[in-house]
Design a protein around this motif. Structure first.
Motif, short mmCIF file in Angstrom:
data_model
loop_
_atom_site.label_atom_id
_atom_site.label_comp_id
_atom_site.label_asym_id
_atom_site.label_seq_id
_atom_site.Cartn_x
_atom_site.Cartn_y
_atom_site.Cartn_z
N LEU A 107 -10.42 -21.33 -19.56
CA LEU A 107 -11.63 -21.86 -18.91
C LEU A 107 -12.29 -22.92 -19.79
O LEU A 107 -12.76 -23.95 -19.29
CB LEU A 107 -12.60 -20.72 -18.62
N TYR A 108 -12.33 -22.68 -21.08
CA TYR A 108 -12.91 -23.65 -22.00
C TYR A 108 -12.14 -24.98 -21.95
O TYR A 108 -12.75 -26.06 -21.90
CB TYR A 108 -12.89 -23.08 -23.41
N GLN A 109 -10.82 -24.90 -21.95
CA GLN A 109 -10.02 -26.12 -21.86
C GLN A 109 -10.24 -26.82 -20.52
O GLN A 109 -10.25 -28.06 -20.45
CB GLN A 109 -8.54 -25.78 -22.04
N GLY A 134 -10.49 -22.22 -9.56
CA GLY A 134 -9.64 -21.05 -9.46
C GLY A 134 -10.11 -19.90 -10.34
O GLY A 134 -10.18 -18.75 -9.91
N ILE A 135 -10.48 -20.24 -11.58
CA ILE A 135 -10.95 -19.19 -12.50
C ILE A 135 -12.27 -18.61 -12.03
O ILE A 135 -12.46 -17.37 -12.02
CB ILE A 135 -11.07 -19.76 -13.93
N PHE A 136 -13.21 -19.46 -11.65
CA PHE A 136 -14.51 -18.97 -11.17
C PHE A 136 -14.33 -18.09 -9.94
O PHE A 136 -15.02 -17.07 -9.78
CB PHE A 136 -15.44 -20.14 -10.85
N LEU A 137 -13.42 -18.49 -9.08
CA LEU A 137 -13.20 -17.73 -7.85
C LEU A 137 -12.64 -16.34 -8.17
O LEU A 137 -13.10 -15.33 -7.62
CB LEU A 137 -12.24 -18.49 -6.93
N ILE A 138 -11.65 -16.28 -9.05
CA ILE A 138 -11.08 -14.99 -9.43
C ILE A 138 -12.14 -14.10 -10.08
O ILE A 138 -12.26 -12.90 -9.75
CB ILE A 138 -9.89 -15.20 -10.39
#
Length: 325
Positions: free
Chosen positions: A280-282, A294-298
């Motif tokens: 997420l940082y990258q 995608g990460i926020f959704l998961i």
């Protein structure tokens, strides 16, 4: 059932709101991710590829409403798009590769800290006013230290000076990712320090509330009656006091499992651990809209699911909730 139906409807509306915000926020951020991608290739891509990349990533001149509809349709197909940071790898592949590392590290660390903190809180509450109370200032001291600072200290002492553990990464770079003993032992050595950082920094969050609930519960009538009946102290402590005092901790633990997917971002960055937090940082520093979405959704859906499970567990553990509902 009516209570659970209301809660389920609430989570459905919350999920829709999260989907919408997940679509809007990256698009309101300043910067052009396509130009950032072109600059990363340092002239190896033809500048004429800008239009193709813009269309591929869904950042063309379509209206926001049209992009939103396309976004929802793609989600129903499980299509999160392509990652800018790991181009041309699909977002789903990037998330799956990093998610397993975070679930193992943060999940195991959360379970260990909950078990240790809860057990110590039960004993400290039962033996209040004794030497067990010294655990409170000790654990509070470690929990007050920021994750990243404590991680840097541990990294400097145990890895830099004593050379007991690896400095960074999730496993030795010359090994292939499989279930062989060399890989598993290497992954374990790399996970010890970040896991230790999470456990030590979070034990107080379970110990102190459990200790306070034990102290409150021990003055209730049913605990006093159990002691008056001559039951063994261990039975009174576990079956009467702890069983009721642990209810808030169980609900909190169930919800905390949802945040496991989010990873310990700062801890993973400090140790360069290949988890979802580091990914997420990258994604943020590279303006990787699809990967961020995608990460926020998961994370959002897992947290909502964990909260709903917490409601189910609480209704099951505490009959009073069913009666009030």
């Amino acid at each position: 059932m009516r209570y659970l139906a209301r809660r389920f409807a609430f989570y459905v509306v919350t999920a829709w709101a999260a989907l919408t915000l997940n679509f809007l926020i990256p698009r309101l951020m300043p910067g052009d991710p396509v130009q950032a991608l072109l600059s990363r290739f340092r002239g190896r891509l033809d500048p004429r590829a800008t239009e193709a990349l813009t269309a591929m990533f869904g950042l063309n001149d379509e209206s926001m409403w049209s992009q939103y509809r396309t976004y929802l349709v793609d989600l129903t197909k499980g299509d999160f798009g392509l990652s800018f940071t790991f181009f041309p790898t699909p977002v789903s592949t990037v998330i799956l590769d990093s998610l397993l590392w975070t679930i193992v590290l943060v999940g195991v660390s959360t379970v260990v800290s909950f078990a240790v903190g809860t057990l110590l809180g039960i004993v400290a509450g039962w033996r209040r006013g004794t030497r067990w109370d010294h655990l409170l200032p000790i654990t509070t001291f470690f929990s007050s230290i920021p994750y990243f600072w404590f991680g840097l200290i541990v990294l400097f002492v145990l890895s830099g000076e004593l050379r007991l553990f690896p400095l960074a990464g999730g496993y030795s770079s010359w090994l292939s990712v499989d279930f062989s003993w060399p890989f598993l032992s290497s992954a374990f050595k790399h996970a010890v320090l970040p896991g230790l950082t999470i456990v030590v920094a979070s034990v107080a969050g379970w110990l102190i509330p459990m200790r306070n609930m034990m102290v409150t519960t021990m003055s209730d009538d049913y605990v006093v009656l159990a002691e008056a009946k001559g039951l063994s102290p261990r039975r009174v402590m576990l079956n009467y006091a702890a069983r009721n005092a642990i209810l808030p901790s169980v609900a909190t633990f169930t919800m905390s499992l949802g945040f496991v997917v989010g990873g310990a971002v700062l801890t993973e960055i400090v140790f360069s651990y290949p988890g979802i937090g580091n990914t997420l940082y990258q994604a943020v520093i590279n303006e990787d809209f699809p990967l961020m979405q995608g990460i926020f959704l998961i994370i959002t859906f897992v947290v909502l699911l964990a909260n709903f499970l917490a409601d189910l567990v609480y209704v099951w553990l505490d009959p009073r909730t069913r009666v009030e509902a």
